[in-house]
Scaffold this motif. Structure first.
Motif, short mmCIF file in Angstrom:
data_model
loop_
_atom_site.label_atom_id
_atom_site.label_comp_id
_atom_site.label_asym_id
_atom_site.label_seq_id
_atom_site.Cartn_x
_atom_site.Cartn_y
_atom_site.Cartn_z
N VAL A 202 1.02 -1.12 0.01
CA VAL A 202 0.06 0.14 -0.01
C VAL A 202 0.92 1.19 0.14
N THR A 203 2.05 1.29 0.83
CA THR A 203 3.00 2.51 0.96
C THR A 203 3.51 2.47 -0.29
N LEU A 204 4.12 1.34 -0.98
CA LEU A 204 4.72 1.70 -2.33
C LEU A 204 3.74 2.27 -3.35
N ILE A 205 2.61 1.49 -3.40
CA ILE A 205 1.65 2.05 -4.47
C ILE A 205 1.19 3.51 -4.49
N SER A 206 0.84 4.04 -3.33
CA SER A 206 0.50 5.31 -2.89
C SER A 206 1.55 6.28 -3.02
N LEU A 207 2.76 5.68 -2.74
CA LEU A 207 4.08 6.63 -3.04
C LEU A 207 4.32 6.65 -4.32
N THR A 208 4.14 5.63 -5.21
CA THR A 208 4.50 5.82 -6.69
C THR A 208 3.31 6.86 -7.51
N VAL A 209 2.05 6.20 -6.97
CA VAL A 209 0.82 7.00 -7.69
C VAL A 209 0.73 8.69 -7.46
N ILE B 241 3.67 10.48 -6.86
CA ILE B 241 4.76 11.01 -7.60
C ILE B 241 4.32 11.22 -8.92
N PHE B 242 3.65 10.19 -9.34
CA PHE B 242 3.01 10.27 -10.95
C PHE B 242 2.07 11.38 -11.06
N PHE B 243 1.28 11.34 -10.17
CA PHE B 243 0.27 12.61 -10.18
C PHE B 243 1.09 14.03 -10.24
N GLY B 244 2.05 14.23 -9.42
CA GLY B 244 2.91 15.21 -9.21
C GLY B 244 3.83 15.60 -10.37
N PHE C 73 -5.39 6.37 -16.18
CA PHE C 73 -5.66 5.20 -15.00
C PHE C 73 -4.74 3.92 -15.68
N LEU C 74 -5.18 3.87 -16.93
CA LEU C 74 -4.34 2.56 -17.59
C LEU C 74 -2.72 2.92 -17.45
N ALA C 75 -2.35 3.93 -17.69
CA ALA C 75 -1.01 4.36 -17.63
C ALA C 75 -0.24 4.09 -16.09
N ILE C 76 -1.23 4.59 -15.38
CA ILE C 76 -0.83 4.27 -13.67
C ILE C 76 -0.79 2.65 -13.54
N ALA C 77 -1.58 2.10 -14.13
CA ALA C 77 -1.60 0.56 -13.90
C ALA C 77 -0.34 -0.20 -14.57
N VAL C 78 -0.18 0.26 -15.70
CA VAL C 78 1.18 -0.17 -16.41
C VAL C 78 2.39 0.02 -15.67
N LEU C 79 2.50 1.36 -15.20
CA LEU C 79 3.48 1.72 -14.44
C LEU C 79 3.69 1.15 -13.27
N LEU C 80 2.80 0.80 -12.41
CA LEU C 80 2.82 -0.08 -11.20
C LEU C 80 3.47 -1.27 -11.54
N ALA C 81 2.61 -2.13 -12.72
CA ALA C 81 3.05 -3.40 -12.99
C ALA C 81 4.50 -3.51 -13.33
N ALA C 82 5.14 -2.55 -13.98
CA ALA C 82 6.59 -2.40 -14.57
C ALA C 82 7.38 -2.42 -13.31
N LEU C 83 7.21 -1.42 -12.49
CA LEU C 83 8.02 -1.11 -11.43
C LEU C 83 7.91 -2.46 -10.44
N VAL D 166 5.58 -0.23 -23.14
CA VAL D 166 4.00 -0.02 -23.20
C VAL D 166 3.90 1.32 -22.62
N PHE D 167 4.32 1.45 -21.35
CA PHE D 167 4.09 3.04 -20.66
C PHE D 167 4.37 3.91 -21.40
N SER D 168 5.82 3.78 -21.93
CA SER D 168 6.43 4.77 -23.02
C SER D 168 5.42 5.18 -24.26
N LEU D 169 4.87 4.21 -24.82
CA LEU D 169 3.91 4.40 -25.92
C LEU D 169 2.68 5.01 -25.50
#
Lengths: 270, 266
Positions: A74-81, A83-86, A100-110, A137-140
């Motif tokens: 939960v900590t890691l996901i909220s931290l990443t999300v 930072i991504f928003f910011g 939201f799809l980009a966030i999901a792909v980013l989380l899966a990649a990390l 995929v995220f870059s695309l």
């Protein structure tokens, strides 16, 4: 060498800053401005170390599958999300699905990357390759989805709707409630602290009661408010003033010990 | 209020209740809220420091051709040497610079802003002409100013441990600790009231912002109101109800079992 050079750096810059304060020259102010900017920058890099430590501890806990290992996730996901928003801005009235799809792909990649780098030896290469695929995929998505874009150099991320909502509806309520929770614990602590066992505890009890009852309505309300104001502005001021002077002298003494190399705890071992 | 706004309000209400659930005991909902808070706060400060400090103080300065700013950039990167055991000593250099500058800056500033200013304020002349003041417990009266002066000096005497607290010195130190206790009591009382205020604020949030909006009691003119508001409201309470039932069942199943400690000792 490994320990002497830092001692010399502390002495030189510490003495320079002390002398600078007493030199009312334009150049002295320029040097001060420069060095203040510098320590802000170095401080931010030091905070990045702390952040990395949080990430590492969380990943270790997840990989070891210790009790309650799900929560660091939960900590890691909220931290990443967060930072991504910011670091991104979202076009007004555009669809949020791509974002939201980009966030999901980013989380899966990390996640795959963390598993590939720090996980078990089995399937390490497969996971690293999956992470690479997900990053592509995220870059695309970042290039071709026009509804959002990265903004590293300008602070548009601070006004991103999701960033603002996470601040207003998650961070602020959690912070306020954490402090509000202390109302219960501080009440039980005050029961122990305020028991009138001797003169000192009685003084503590009386002044605390006067301050706590200062907004009480009724015939005594006005007197309680005035007494409370006096307690806050006279005995409390005297006590706080003595403490502040003590703290100031303590800081100066410790700073001198650091500059003169008597206190070396900041260097650690080795 | 629109549905999405109420959805966010419900998230905030759920998190508020999740934190308060710690009063019962440490539980999954509290742990979730706690870890979420750590992650969101850390992320928030990363962004604030990036946009508020790193970009204007480093990147924009470098973009303007201020090449001197490469030095703190390189020193900052040197901090990451801490990750490698053999070269971790390199990280001491930027750390030493940070500590040197901040301690050197602290000495005159602390003396000027904390010690000297307080001493200066303490030495203001006492208002002898209106010693007893004009009203009940007058803060500007001479006796109040005298109390502040004597109280501060005696509290400082109390902190002086190089001489035994006996005789006249001990009497002054005793008055010092009385002053300190009055001050600590006032500060403690003030802190208690601040926490109670925060607690009232959270209860008001749950009542007005969430509960009353869910049932449209406070704002009848809300054109966006619909049954989904109430559904969200009850969904949150259902989560807590399910957890309470789960806890009760756990309690019942463990009630008749001998405790682990007793089993070990047997």
């Amino acid at each position: 060498m490994k320990r002497q050079i830092p001692l010399v750096i502390v002495f030189v810059f510490g003495t320079l800053m002390v002398i600078q304060y007493f030199v009312p020259h334009e150049n002295s102010e320029i040097v001060k401005g420069f060095l203040l900017d510098w320590i802000v920058i170095i401080g931010i890099f030091a905070l990045a170390l702390g952040l990395w430590s949080l990430v590492q501890v969380s990943i270790d806990k997840i990989n070891s599958r210790k009790e309650n290992w799900e929560y660091p996730l939960v900590t890691l996901i909220s931290l990443t999300v967060m930072i991504f928003f910011g670091f991104t801005s979202h076009a007004e009235d555009a669809s949020w699905w791509g974002y939201f799809l980009a966030i999901a792909v980013l989380l899966a990649a990390l996640w795959m990357l963390a598993q590939g780098l720090m996980g078990n030896a089995a399937n390490r290469n497969v996971k690293s390759l999956s992470a690479l695929g997900l990053v592509i995929v995220f870059s695309l998505l970042a290039i071709f989805d026009g509804s959002w874009e990265f903004k590293f150099y300008t602070a548009e991320g601070l006004t991103n709707q999701m960033f603002v909502h996470f601040f207003d509806y998650i961070m602020i309520p959690l912070q306020a409630t954490m402090f509000a929770l202390l109302a219960f614990f501080i009440t039980s602590a005050s029961y122990r602290a305020f028991r009138a066992r001797n003169l000192l505890a009685t003084l503590l009890l009386i002044s605390a009661l006067i301050v706590m009852l200062r907004f009480t309505p009724g015939p005594w309300g006005e007197y309680l408010a005035k007494t409370s104001s006096w307690v806050m502005n006279v005995p409390n001021l005297a006590a706080q003033r003595a403490i502040v002077i003590g703290i100031g002298l303590g800081i100066v003494a410790t700073a001198l010990k650091v500059i003169l190399g008597i206190e070396r705890g900041y260097m650690g071992k080795g | 209020m629109e549905f999405t706004t109420f959805l966010w309000t419900t998230v905030a209400a759920f998190l508020t209740l999740a934190v308060f659930s710690f009063l019962y005991k440490d539980n999954p909902m509290y742990k979730f809220a706690e870890h979420l808070f750590v992650g969101v706060s850390a992320g928030y400060f990363v962004i604030i420091l990036w946009h508020g400090a790193l970009v204007p103080n480093l990147f924009k300065k470098l973009a303007d051709g201020d090449w001197w700013y490469f030095v703190p950039g390189i020193l900052g990167v040197m901090m990451f040497a801490r990750f490698f055991k053999k070269s971790s000593w390199i990280s001491r250099w930027p750390l030493a610079m940070y500590i040197g500058i901040s301690t050197g800056l602290a000495i005159p500033l602390e003396m000027a802003n904390r010690v000297n200013r307080q001493l200066w304020a303490m030495m203001e002349p006492i208002n002898w002409s209106s010693f007893w003041g004009e009203r009940y417990l007058d803060i500007g009266s001479g006796y109040s100013e005298l109390f502040i002066f004597v109280g501060t000096v005696s509290a400082l005497v109390y902190f002086f441990f190089s001489k035994a607290h006996t005789g006249a010195f001990g009497a002054v130190a005793k008055f010092g600790i009385w002053t300190l206790m009055l001050g600590f009591g006032a500060s403690f009382g003030f802190t208690v009231m601040a926490r109670i205020s925060l607690f009232i604020n959270r209860i008001q949030y749950l009542d007005i912002n969430w509960g009353q909006t869910a049932f449209n009691a406070a704002d009848t003119s809300n054109v966006n109101y619909h049954a989904g508001f109430q559904a969200l409201f009850w969904a949150v309470w259902l989560i807590f109800l399910v957890y309470a039932v789960f806890e009760y069942k756990k309690y019942l199943s463990n009630k008749d079992k001998p405790s682990q400690a007793a089993g070990t000792s047997a």
